[in-house]
Design a protein around this motif. Structure first.
Motif, PDB file in Angstrom:
ATOM      1  N   CYS A 217       0.834  -1.200   0.000  1.00 14.52           N
ATOM      2  CA  CYS A 217       0.000   0.000   0.000  1.00 14.52           C
ATOM      3  C   CYS A 217       0.871   1.252   0.000  1.00 14.52           C
ATOM      4  CB  CYS A 217      -0.883  -0.015   1.245  1.00 14.52           C
ATOM      5  SG  CYS A 217      -1.872   1.462   1.435  1.00 14.52           S
ATOM      6  N   TYR A 219      -0.717   4.281   0.420  1.00 15.54           N
ATOM      7  CA  TYR A 219      -1.535   5.221   1.198  1.00 15.54           C
ATOM      8  C   TYR A 219      -2.143   6.354   0.371  1.00 15.54           C
ATOM      9  CZ  TYR A 219       0.691   2.497   4.780  1.00 15.54           C
ATOM     10  OH  TYR A 219       1.131   1.444   5.520  1.00 15.54           O
ATOM     11  N   CYS A 220      -3.014   5.971  -0.552  1.00 16.52           N
ATOM     12  CA  CYS A 220      -3.705   6.979  -1.353  1.00 16.52           C
ATOM     13  C   CYS A 220      -5.176   7.102  -0.976  1.00 16.52           C
ATOM     14  CB  CYS A 220      -3.568   6.668  -2.837  1.00 16.52           C
ATOM     15  SG  CYS A 220      -4.643   5.332  -3.383  1.00 16.52           S
ATOM     16  N   ALA A 221      -5.638   6.255  -0.044  1.00 12.15           N
ATOM     17  CA  ALA A 221      -7.026   6.328   0.441  1.00 12.15           C
ATOM     18  C   ALA A 221      -8.059   6.014  -0.635  1.00 12.15           C
ATOM     19  CB  ALA A 221      -7.315   7.702   1.052  1.00 12.15           C
ATOM     20  N   GLN A 222      -7.649   5.346  -1.695  1.00 15.22           N
ATOM     21  CA  GLN A 222      -8.583   5.186  -2.821  1.00 15.22           C
ATOM     22  C   GLN A 222      -8.886   3.734  -3.180  1.00 15.22           C
ATOM     23  OE1 GLN A 222      -6.907   7.536  -6.018  1.00 15.22           O
ATOM     24  NE2 GLN A 222      -6.662   9.303  -4.676  1.00 15.22           N
ATOM     25  N   CYS A 223      -8.903   2.850  -2.208  1.00 17.61           N
ATOM     26  CA  CYS A 223      -9.168   1.447  -2.529  1.00 17.61           C
ATOM     27  C   CYS A 223     -10.462   1.279  -3.336  1.00 17.61           C
ATOM     28  CB  CYS A 223      -9.260   0.615  -1.262  1.00 17.61           C
ATOM     29  SG  CYS A 223      -7.745   0.589  -0.299  1.00 17.61           S
ATOM     30  N   CYS A 227      -6.913  -0.846  -6.938  1.00 15.24           N
ATOM     31  CA  CYS A 227      -5.511  -0.501  -6.710  1.00 15.24           C
ATOM     32  C   CYS A 227      -4.626  -1.093  -7.804  1.00 15.24           C
ATOM     33  CB  CYS A 227      -5.064  -1.025  -5.355  1.00 15.24           C
ATOM     34  SG  CYS A 227      -3.392  -0.531  -4.932  1.00 15.24           S
ATOM     35  N   ALA A 231      -2.521  -3.843  -4.094  1.00 10.31           N
ATOM     36  CA  ALA A 231      -2.211  -3.858  -2.666  1.00 10.31           C
ATOM     37  C   ALA A 231      -3.448  -4.016  -1.791  1.00 10.31           C
ATOM     38  CB  ALA A 231      -1.460  -2.589  -2.283  1.00 10.31           C
ATOM     39  N   GLY A 351      -3.850   8.174   4.202  1.00 12.04           N
ATOM     40  CA  GLY A 351      -3.863   6.842   4.823  1.00 12.04           C
ATOM     41  C   GLY A 351      -4.413   5.795   3.864  1.00 12.04           C
ATOM     42  N   VAL A 352      -4.892   4.698   4.386  1.00 10.43           N
ATOM     43  CA  VAL A 352      -5.427   3.641   3.520  1.00 10.43           C
ATOM     44  C   VAL A 352      -6.845   4.009   3.094  1.00 10.43           C
ATOM     45  CG1 VAL A 352      -4.043   1.873   4.685  1.00 10.43           C
ATOM     46  CG2 VAL A 352      -6.437   2.203   5.357  1.00 10.43           C
ATOM     47  N   GLY A 353      -7.380   3.247   2.176  1.00 12.73           N
ATOM     48  CA  GLY A 353      -8.719   3.518   1.668  1.00 12.73           C
ATOM     49  C   GLY A 353      -9.797   3.062   2.624  1.00 12.73           C
TER      50      GLY A 353
HETATM   51  S1  SF4 Z   1      -5.701   1.833  -3.354  1.00 17.54           S
HETATM   52 FE1  SF4 Z   1      -5.757   1.220  -1.215  1.00 17.54          FE
HETATM   53  S2  SF4 Z   1      -4.220  -0.402  -1.093  1.00 17.54           S
HETATM   54 FE2  SF4 Z   1      -3.808   0.699  -2.984  1.00 17.54          FE
HETATM   55  S3  SF4 Z   1      -2.296   2.238  -2.412  1.00 17.54           S
HETATM   56 FE3  SF4 Z   1      -4.302   3.232  -2.246  1.00 17.54          FE
HETATM   57  S4  SF4 Z   1      -4.877   2.955  -0.098  1.00 17.54           S
HETATM   58 FE4  SF4 Z   1      -3.232   1.532  -0.504  1.00 17.54          FE
END
Ligand code: SF4
Ligand SMILES: Cc1cc2nc3c(=O)[nH]c(=O)nc-3n(C[C@H](O)[C@H](O)[C@H](O)COP(=O)(O)OP(=O)(O)OC[C@H]3O[C@@H](n4cnc5c(N)ncnc54)[C@H](O)[C@@H]3O)c2cc1C
Lengths: 581, 208
Positions: A217, A219-223, A227, A231, A351-353
């Motif tokens: 990951c 950390y783009c907050a866009q799950c 991805c 990740a 942070g994470v999505g």
């Molecule tokens: S999409 Fe989710 S898993 Fe992938 S980098 Fe962004 S926050 Fe992390």
């Protein structure tokens, strides 16, 4: 008119799987790795989150002319769900006075491309609610049957979390959880003061790499957009694409299953008939075993539509239970403004999505006036501005003092207003309860006698009403939300939902955790499947989506779909080896 | 899969095989022959790309209406020392797109603009955009504060709330607005929790 000509494909596959979401993806992966020749039928098109053709990750709001609004995609322009509550040409209905909303994604991987990645195990109590409370139904299985499979899923797919040792919130094999964001630390502190646990969330996101196929990951907050580093868990990237790579899986996209075919003499399933949605032609595939994974309601629809002289009520429906006991999570929510978070220092807080902390169910229902629990999910932070940003500020800016310490009238315009948007950025918190409903026979889907979809397939009609148990639970959620908001020193937004709107209880289907329409059980008279998710009536027919679940706990269901699908796949392999099917 | 996708665009009848399967031939006649191929940007479905292209080619607001939207949006979000104004950030064009995208917005916007012009003609003898700045502000003062406004202008208050909301979204989702608000994400990074000075500011340790 010509009778549609049905082309017979000569090949007989070992297994035909309908649907490539959580359940179907796992079955395709396990069965193909075990050497079976699998045909995977998917109603939607191909999708790979790493192919630029499909990527929306890291795009900016201004790259969408509607700034990410949800006009053609329910959760916004960048969301990785092709489909939604309504799909053109694929209607459904509800009996008057009842309501159900049915979310469908038509693509490789189904709804796992944009799901919330909240990956919770059911706890020991969740399998035996009837014995514990007298209402609902027990599973023909217990936590011990699932534990080894939850472990395997944790290892294969990856999930972060923390060991807590809570009785009904079993720990898994966890990757390290991300550190809490600022508002999440405040929630933890507030929770401590009022006795509400706030612990690290459990999401299937790789905070560390686990193999060479998938990245970590960033950390783009866009799950929810899918991805490109693989990740996070999507059935497309983590199960279906690797399964196809084994060379054992024939993936057929744009294949809308119409019926499961059966042999009139033996009563066994022989394959699947489907519509090729591109050429609009009728096709069939033949297989020795048929596995249904088209998602809870679609699986019921397929069974009910697979009628024959031998199965006049639909396939595997001698009990009459197919379609019944449909149940979705409850949901209610509230937002708050946190004055302490005004005028925040800016930094990258993506942070994470998803949330980094949550609240598992912490009370004892035997001391409450409703029989089932709920958990709380939290939102907030300095996120990417999207469609809707800044709307409704007139409901707030009259309630907090300006920089000069003076109150000003709500609304406004000009330089002062522009400054308010900056001051309020990142100062909101949202909380949402997700609870366990009581499954009822009277909540069901059935074939609508009057309607077909654009493929000529009879559609579903829903009949679903919440009971007192869910309404009382929603009331409790609202009281809890206010308690938390006050402990945070926050201002609750809007009016507190009350009895006039069922305490903000969302309509059935809205939480998208529907289960139960072909439930497992030991008694063939009141269940559709045995404890191996194998139809009581048809031994080479299996269900690996959540249709098989007698109940759902207050845990989002997907991790259990994955564990169950793996467990059932192992059973299928074993039964084939033993020549039982 | 890639191969399958490319095959989709070749029709069997165009290869002269229509006679083979009457169903395929029948299905193909369902597609109108004159649809112009639209370039599908990454991340869009075909129907979305076609829909977007069609909406972009249409016009909803008249030049005079757009002029009023421009003036109003700049009154709501003017330029200041940190960033430019709403119209400099493209807010009127965003609203133009949104009303085509979600037609239920058309009447509230068009009707609201009419309401406003009608009020201005009654008060000052001219439409909003043609009035003096001071007159425009005088009117805005009457409808910009929902809790202070008089009942006679309640429709104007609703319109101004709508206009304020769309101006804010349009501005802060633009490149200029994102820079202004200070959103720093949407880029690969390593999340390590809030910075130390922020923890200190809030009296937190990070291990709550
Ligand atoms: S999409 Fe989710 S898993 Fe992938 S980098 Fe962004 S926050 Fe992390
Ligand atoms: C916004 C959102 C957030 C969510 N968040 C979470 C979460 O955080 N945690 C959690 O546990 N769950 C979450 N869920 C629920 C989760 O997505 C589902 O539980 C899960 O995807 C179900 O898996 P499935 O295999 O049963 O069905 P699906 O994922 O729906 O897949 C079914 C597949 O079958 C295909 N199909 C359907 N009909 C046919 C047919 N007739 N013929 C051929 N193919 C067919 C579909 O196109 C689809 O690809 C969320 C859902 C949504 C929408």
């Amino acid at each position: 008119m010509d009778i549609p000509q049905i082309k017979k494909a000569p090949k007989v596959y070992d297994v035909a799987i309908i649907g490539s979401g959580a359940g179907g993806g796992m079955a395709a992966y396990q069965l193909s790795k075990a050497g079976a020749n699998v045909v995977l039928l998917e109603a939607g098109g191909y999708y790979d989150p790493a192919d630029p053709k499909y990527i929306t990750q890291l795009k900016w709001p201004y790259e969408s002319p509607r700034r990410g609004a949800g006009t053609t995609r329910a959760f916004g322009d960048f969301d990785a769900a092709y489909g939604g509550w309504e799909i053109e040409g694929e209607p459904y209905s509800a009996v008057k006075g009842t309501e159900f909303h049915w979310f469908r994604s038509r693509m490789l991987g189904g709804r796992t491309n944009h799901w919330g990645r909240i990956s919770l195990r059911f706890g020991p109590d969740d399998f035996k609610r009837k014995s514990m409370t007298g209402i609902g139904e027990d599973w023909p299985l217990g936590y011990d049957d699932f534990a080894p499979y939850y472990d395997k899923v944790d290892k294969l797919i990856g999930v972060f979390g923390s060991k807590e040792g809570l009785k009904n919130e079993p720990d898994g094999i966890f990757l390290p959880p991300p550190k809490p964001r600022l508002h999440e630390l405040m929630l933890k502190k507030a929770g401590k003061n009022i006795g509400i646990p706030v612990i690290p969330s459990r999401l299937s996101i790789l905070t560390k790499t686990i193999n060479n196929e998938r990245g970590a990951c960033f950390y783009c907050a866009q799950c929810g957009r899918g991805c490109q580093a693989y990740a996070d868990f999507s059935s497309s990237s983590v199960l279906c694409i690797p399964a196809v790579k084994t060379g054992k899986v024939t993936l057929i996209n744009n294949a809308m299953a119409r019926e499961v075919l059966t042999d009139a003499k033996t009563g066994l399933s022989t394959g699947v008939s489907y519509v090729d949605t591109v050429s609009m032609t009728e096709q069939t595939v033949q297989a020795k075993v048929v596995v249904l994974a088209a998602s809870t309601c679609e699986t019921a629809r397929l069974l009910l539509n697979s009628k024959s002289a031998r199965f006049p009520n639909g396939l595997a429906n001698s009990s009459g239970v197919v379609g019944k006991y449909l149940n979705d999570s409850t949901g209610a929510s509230r937002g708050a403004f946190i004055p302490a978070l005004m005028d925040r220092k800016r930094y990258n807080e993506d942070g994470v999505g998803g949330m980094h902390v949550f609240t598992p169910w912490w009370l004892d229902n035997s001391k409450l006036d409703f029989p089932r629990g709920y958990h709380i999910e939290y939102g907030g932070g300095m996120g990417m501005p999207m469609y809707g940003f800044g709307m409704g500020i007139e409901g707030l800016n009259g309630k907090v003092a300006g920089r000069d310490g003076k109150m000003k009238p709500a609304g406004g315009y000009g330089a002062g207003l522009k400054d308010d948007y900056r001051r309020f950025y990142g100062a909101y918190i949202g909380m949402a309860g997700r609870g366990e409903p009581v499954p009822l026979e009277s909540n069901y889907c059935e074939i609508d006698p009057n309607t077909v979809d654009k493929y000529g397939i009879p559609t579903l009609r829903f009949n679903y009403k919440w009971s007192d148990a869910e309404v009382k639970q929603a009331k409790h959620m609202q009281d809890t939300f206010e308690e938390i908001i006050h402990a945070l020193g926050g201002m609750p937004m809007g009016n507190k939902p009350g009895p006039e709107n069922n305490y903000g209880l969302e309509a059935p289907g809205k939480i998208i955790h529907e289960v139960g329409t072909a439930r497992m059980g030991s008694d063939p008279k009141n269940s559709v499947l045995n404890k191996y998710s194998q139809a009581h009536d048809v031994k080479n027919l299996f269900v690996v989506d959540a249709a098989a679940f007698p109940s759902q706990g207050d845990k989002n269901v997907t991790w259990t779909i994955l564990a169950n699908s793996w467990r059932v796949s192992d059973y299928i392999i074993d039964q084939v080896k033993q020549k039982n099917i | 899969m890639k191969r399958r996708d490319s095959l989709k665009t070749i029709t069997l009848s165009s290869l002269g095989l229509a006679g083979l399967n009457p169903q395929i031939a029948a299905a193909e006649t369902l597609t109108p022959p004159d649809v112009k191929p639209v370039k599908i940007p990454g991340g869009r479905q075909k129907f979305e790309a076609e829909r977007d292209a069609k909406l972009m080619a249409e016009k909803f607001f008249t030049p005079q209406e757009l002029q009023t939207l421009t003036v109003l949006s700049d009154i709501i979000i003017p330029a200041d020392s940190r960033s430019g104004s709403a119209s400099q950030a493209g807010v009127p064009a965003f609203i133009e797109f949104m009303v085509k995208d979600q037609p239920r917005l058309q009447t509230p916007f068009r009707g609201g603009l009419r309401w406003l012009d009608n009020q201005m003609v009654k008060r000052y003898g001219k439409k909003f955009a043609e009035c003096l700045k001071a007159q425009q502000i005088e009117m805005v003062e009457l409808i910009a504060y929902p809790e202070k406004a008089t009942p006679e202008v309640s429709q104007g208050v609703s319109f101004f709330n709508l206009m304020r909301g769309f101006t804010a979204t349009g501005f802060f989702t633009s490149q200029m607005g994102i820079k202004d608000i200070g959103y720093m994400g949407n880029t690969p990074n390593q999340w390590e929790g809030p910075p130390a000075d922020v923890l200190k500011q809030y009296g937190l340790t990070g291990n709550e």
